[in-house]
Design a protein around this motif. Structure first.
Motif, mmCIF file in Angstrom:
data_model
loop_
_atom_site.group_PDB
_atom_site.id
_atom_site.type_symbol
_atom_site.label_atom_id
_atom_site.label_comp_id
_atom_site.label_asym_id
_atom_site.label_seq_id
_atom_site.Cartn_x
_atom_site.Cartn_y
_atom_site.Cartn_z
ATOM 1 N N ARG B 57 0.836 -1.208 0.000
ATOM 2 C CA ARG B 57 0.000 0.000 0.000
ATOM 3 C C ARG B 57 0.868 1.254 0.000
ATOM 4 N NH1 ARG B 57 -5.244 -0.190 1.107
ATOM 5 N NH2 ARG B 57 -5.190 1.766 2.233
ATOM 6 N N PHE B 62 -1.274 4.504 -0.956
ATOM 7 C CA PHE B 62 -2.445 4.602 -0.073
ATOM 8 C C PHE B 62 -2.017 4.839 1.369
ATOM 9 C CE2 PHE B 62 -4.153 1.552 -3.378
ATOM 10 C CZ PHE B 62 -4.708 2.582 -4.116
ATOM 11 N N PRO B 82 -1.549 8.698 -4.944
ATOM 12 C CA PRO B 82 -1.750 7.457 -5.718
ATOM 13 C C PRO B 82 -2.110 7.713 -7.179
ATOM 14 C CG PRO B 82 -2.978 7.374 -3.658
ATOM 15 C CD PRO B 82 -2.329 8.713 -3.714
ATOM 16 N N PHE B 83 -2.946 8.758 -7.418
ATOM 17 C CA PHE B 83 -3.434 8.936 -8.791
ATOM 18 C C PHE B 83 -2.387 9.518 -9.730
ATOM 19 C CE2 PHE B 83 -4.953 12.475 -6.194
ATOM 20 C CZ PHE B 83 -4.528 13.591 -6.912
ATOM 21 N N MET B 87 2.235 3.482 -11.410
ATOM 22 C CA MET B 87 2.081 2.059 -11.134
ATOM 23 C C MET B 87 0.603 1.771 -10.912
ATOM 24 S SD MET B 87 3.725 1.906 -7.334
ATOM 25 C CE MET B 87 5.429 2.194 -7.662
ATOM 26 N N ASN B 88 0.198 0.573 -11.249
ATOM 27 C CA ASN B 88 -1.203 0.197 -11.063
ATOM 28 C C ASN B 88 -1.271 -1.079 -10.258
ATOM 29 O OD1 ASN B 88 -1.853 1.588 -14.206
ATOM 30 N ND2 ASN B 88 -2.734 2.301 -12.293
ATOM 31 N N MET B 89 -2.390 -1.218 -9.575
ATOM 32 C CA MET B 89 -2.521 -2.313 -8.634
ATOM 33 C C MET B 89 -3.710 -3.181 -9.014
ATOM 34 S SD MET B 89 -2.348 -1.951 -4.622
ATOM 35 C CE MET B 89 -3.190 -2.900 -3.414
ATOM 36 N N PHE B 91 -6.261 -5.381 -7.173
ATOM 37 C CA PHE B 91 -6.656 -5.478 -5.773
ATOM 38 C C PHE B 91 -7.080 -6.887 -5.403
ATOM 39 C CE2 PHE B 91 -6.732 -1.082 -6.611
ATOM 40 C CZ PHE B 91 -6.588 -0.436 -5.398
ATOM 41 N N SER B 93 -9.617 -9.344 -4.169
ATOM 42 C CA SER B 93 -11.052 -9.315 -4.491
ATOM 43 C C SER B 93 -11.375 -8.272 -5.555
ATOM 44 C CB SER B 93 -11.918 -9.138 -3.250
ATOM 45 O OG SER B 93 -11.837 -7.831 -2.758
ATOM 46 N N ALA B 95 -11.879 -5.288 -6.633
ATOM 47 C CA ALA B 95 -12.415 -3.922 -6.594
ATOM 48 C C ALA B 95 -12.820 -3.425 -7.982
ATOM 49 C CB ALA B 95 -11.404 -2.961 -5.946
ATOM 50 N N LEU B 96 -13.504 -4.273 -8.740
ATOM 51 C CA LEU B 96 -14.043 -3.832 -10.037
ATOM 52 C C LEU B 96 -15.225 -2.903 -9.773
ATOM 53 C CD1 LEU B 96 -14.009 -7.234 -11.947
ATOM 54 C CD2 LEU B 96 -12.381 -5.362 -12.153
ATOM 55 N N GLY B 109 -9.000 3.915 -16.415
ATOM 56 C CA GLY B 109 -7.696 4.538 -16.213
ATOM 57 C C GLY B 109 -7.250 5.356 -17.419
ATOM 58 N N ARG B 156 -7.465 -4.295 -16.371
ATOM 59 C CA ARG B 156 -7.635 -2.909 -15.942
ATOM 60 C C ARG B 156 -6.318 -2.346 -15.398
ATOM 61 N NH1 ARG B 156 -11.732 -1.330 -11.135
ATOM 62 N NH2 ARG B 156 -10.039 -2.235 -9.934
ATOM 63 N N SER B 157 -5.579 -3.192 -14.656
ATOM 64 C CA SER B 157 -4.350 -2.671 -14.058
ATOM 65 C C SER B 157 -3.205 -2.597 -15.068
ATOM 66 C CB SER B 157 -3.948 -3.510 -12.844
ATOM 67 O OG SER B 157 -3.866 -4.869 -13.192
ATOM 68 N N LYS B 160 -3.027 0.915 -18.562
ATOM 69 C CA LYS B 160 -2.284 2.175 -18.668
ATOM 70 C C LYS B 160 -0.791 1.940 -18.902
ATOM 71 C CE LYS B 160 -3.534 5.784 -16.222
ATOM 72 N NZ LYS B 160 -3.820 6.635 -15.044
#
Lengths: 306, 372
Positions: B57, B62, B82-83, B87-89, B91, B93, B95-96, B109, B156-157, B160
């Motif tokens: 995190r 975060f 974070p934004f 780097m992308n994470m 998650f 579970s 977090a869609l 993104g 999704r991660s 970008k």
């Protein structure tokens, strides 16, 4: 298929109790109102729709009240005014209530019960008293009125057409909408809070991770996901506001004639129950039924999305 | 295997320097430093509460380190929210976003960068193709299976094209069979994209199969960092030996320490270890023996250099796993010894069963001698 299925399961019973209550105290009275609306006035009482005299069973349904409603512009105008003020109240409640509910939902869990208590605290005082109190605050010499006038805000309200004379705040659309917003705000906050408190905050982290600023994440994630709460809160504010009688009576003025007032007059001044009932039926059919259908589809969409 | 951290001429791609995270007196991450090379798949492995997620995190932004620095590609990330981090994470579970379709989730993104619409669409299509979800583009996340959701989260991660991919328990929500298939698929996709990757997991099998290097974390510290094979075969401490895989730990004393061998006496047996250690004679040591490096037989073995590296015991438990069987032997001192035997034949000639008295023996290169 299952012959051994008991006739009254616990599940059926639990559903039956509220169903019977609603049938008995909402649907059935509504039918009575509907019946009265098509009855004929006979001096001070109205006649039965179904009569039996000299071997003739006659059903007499008088629709001239409904025809009269469409002919007299007064009714159309007051319906429109009711919807207008109710809509303004709903929008204001949403604008004030959303941030409030948002910060409540994001407050520390230990502080949330206290904040929730504050929202519900006004309910401990009589609704009538609270509305009455606004009269004292808004009449000439009331401190709220004095402050607003001292700040020159009455000029702004005047230019927006919310008051008819600068310096006079009572009995105007302004005082009416203020009173309704104040009274109905908790009904907006509570469903929104319930919705926002349930939200998965990891979704906001995911949005931030993907490059969304907090502001973008709020509009793209939080707001769409709280749609159910926004709709529920808006319904809870809008529907009772349309038919509101007490607040327009105490805080409204001659310009703010709403349908509740018309209903009152028909019932108690003109003593014309069929006319009053017609007005009520039209209100239900025009406003409540479309909203109920909309709400049903929304609920179904929500259910599907789970 | 990307183990280029030795070449110190150029600073590593990701540098974690003396990072501490203090949660009101509790040090979730306690002064860790780590270099990760470009293109590496690095796993942080530890049980829950060891600080691995907190470290991840902090990489994502975060959480902010109480002290220490995180440097990515020469850029200190401390001041980046974070934004704004490259780097992308993915998650735990996933977090869609439940109100958006698969397509919109992957595009989210990209749309934040105000790219032309055609370019966004092109990249989303490429990602859908990468994870083979083209025909599910218009579905909502809840209409997908767990494995499909996992792939959407990955797409999704990666959309970008981040400089670094962070995976938080990437396969934790999948069932065992699917997890094994997905492990390989996931590594293939990551290597195809060529992104540097840090993953967090509590599942050692997942870490071993996917990562090129692993850090074992406990109580906010790194206990050992190395390639999976190195950590398994040469654990640095008792904790690591015990944490990774199955092991028999025997307490003993160092009787003799020579350049080419050492002798260790334990309660039940004497060990001849085929290498010297740096220790003083008489010191207490622990001998770690992996169950699969021990052989079982009914007859007394010839013996390694006269009676070393063998022990007699009684079979108390047998666990049959299909491809191998684990025997639990009770030794004279009451200690237990786990021995795992591959079931190379359908039926053994010499069947060992409950209550049998058997001999276990092992080679002089089977041990690891632990001094801490």
């Amino acid at each position: 298929m299952n012959a051994l299925k008991p006739l009254f399961t616990g599940r059926a019973f639990v559903i039956a109790v509220p169903l019977v209550f609603l049938l008995l105290f909402f649907l059935f009275p509504f039918f009575i109102v509907g019946k009265i609306s098509v009855s004929e006035m006979d001096n001070v009482v109205f006649k039965d729709v179904l009569t039996y005299t000299d071997g003739v069973l006659s059903l007499a349904l008088r629709f001239n009240n409904y025809i009269f409603i469409t002919e007299d512009a007064l009714y159309f105008k007051t319906y429109l005014a009711s919807v207008k003020y109710a809509a303004a109240t709903t929008v204001l409640c949403l604008l004030i209530g959303y941030p409030f509910a948002y910060f409540m939902a994001r407050a520390k869990p230990t502080q949330q019960p206290a904040l929730l208590m504050l929202v519900m605290l006004p309910f401990w005082t009589s609704f009538l008293l609270r509305v009455y109190a606004w009269r004292g605050l808004l009449t000439e010499g009331g401190w709220v009125a004095d402050t607003l006038i001292a700040l020159g805000l009455d000029q702004l309200l005047y230019s927006l057409g919310l008051i008819s004379t600068p310096g006079k705040l009572m009995h105007t659309p302004f005082s009416l909408v203020l009173g309704m917003t104040y009274s109905y705000l908790p009904f907006m906050i509570l469903p929104l809070f319930g919705n926002l408190a349930k939200m998965d905050l990891r979704l906001l982290e995911a949005a931030a991770d993907l490059g969304a600023t907090p502001w973008t994440a709020f509009w793209k994630i939080t707001v769409p996901l709280s749609k159910a709460g926004i709709i529920a809160g808006s319904m809870l504010v809008f529907i009772p506001c349309v038919g509101e009688f007490v607040i327009p009576e105490l805080l409204g003025g001659p310009e703010t004639l709403m349908i509740g007032r018309v209903l009152w007059d028909e019932f108690f001044s003109n003593n014309d129950w069929p006319m009053a009932s017609s007005v009520a039926v039209v209100m239900v059919l025009l406003i409540i039924v479309p909203l109920a259908i909309f709400n049903k589809y929304q609920a179904e969409a929500q259910e599907r999305a789970r | 295997m990307a183990q280029t951290s030795g070449a110190a001429a150029q600073p590593a791609f990701l540098q974690i320097q003396d990072v501490v995270k203090d949660f009101g007196g509790f040090k979730a991450v306690n002064n860790v430093s780590l270099d990760i090379a470009k293109g590496e798949i690095f796993a942080l492995l530890g049980s829950s509460g060891c600080g691995k997620s907190t470290l991840l995190r902090m990489l994502a932004g975060f959480d902010t380190p109480t002290s220490g620095r995180i440097i990515l590609n020469g850029q200190d990330l401390a001041t980046l929210p974070p934004f704004q981090r490259p780097m992308n994470m993915m998650f735990q579970s996933y977090a869609l976003f439940p109100h958006l379709t698969v397509w919109q989730n992957i595009a989210f993104g990209l749309q934040r960068e105000s790219l032309p619409k055609a370019q966004v669409a092109e990249q989303v299509e490429a990602m859908l193709k990468l994870v083979q979800l083209g025909k599910f583009a218009q579905r909502k996340p809840h209409q997908l299976s767990g494995g499909q959701q996992q792939r959407v989260a990955l797409a999704r991660s990666l959309a970008k094209q981040p400089q670094m991919l962070l995976l938080d328990e990437p396969l934790g929500a999948l069932d065992k069979k699917l997890r094994e298939e997905t492990q390989i698929e996931l590594v293939n996709i990551i290597e195809q994209v060529g992104v540097t990757c840090v993953m967090v997991t509590h599942d050692q099998e997942e870490a071993m199969t996917m990562a090129s290097r692993i850090a074992i974390m406990s109580e906010g510290r790194f206990l050992q960092v190395g390639a999976p094979g190195d950590i398994y075969e040469t654990p640095a401490t008792r904790f690591v030996a015990d944490f990774i895989g199955n092991v028999n730990l025997m307490e003993g004393t160092l009787d003799s320490d020579q350049a080419d061998h050492c002798l260790i006496g334990c309660a039940d047996c004497r060990h001849y270890v085929g290498h010297g250690i740096t220790g003083t004679e008489g010191m207490a040591v622990t001998v770690a023996l992996r169950p699969e490096k021990i052989t079982l037989g009914k007859d007394k073995p010839a013996g390694e250099r006269g009676g070393f590296n063998q022990v007699q015991g009684t079979v108390k438990e047998m666990s049959y796993f299909g491809s191998f069987t684990v025997f639990h032997l009770q030794l004279a001192s009451g200690a237990r010894l786990k021995v795992s035997m591959a079931n190379t034949q359908r039926h053994r000639d010499e069947d060992i069963t409950w209550g049998d008295s058997v001999w276990a023996h092992w080679s002089e290169s089977a041990h690891v001698v632990l001094t801490q």
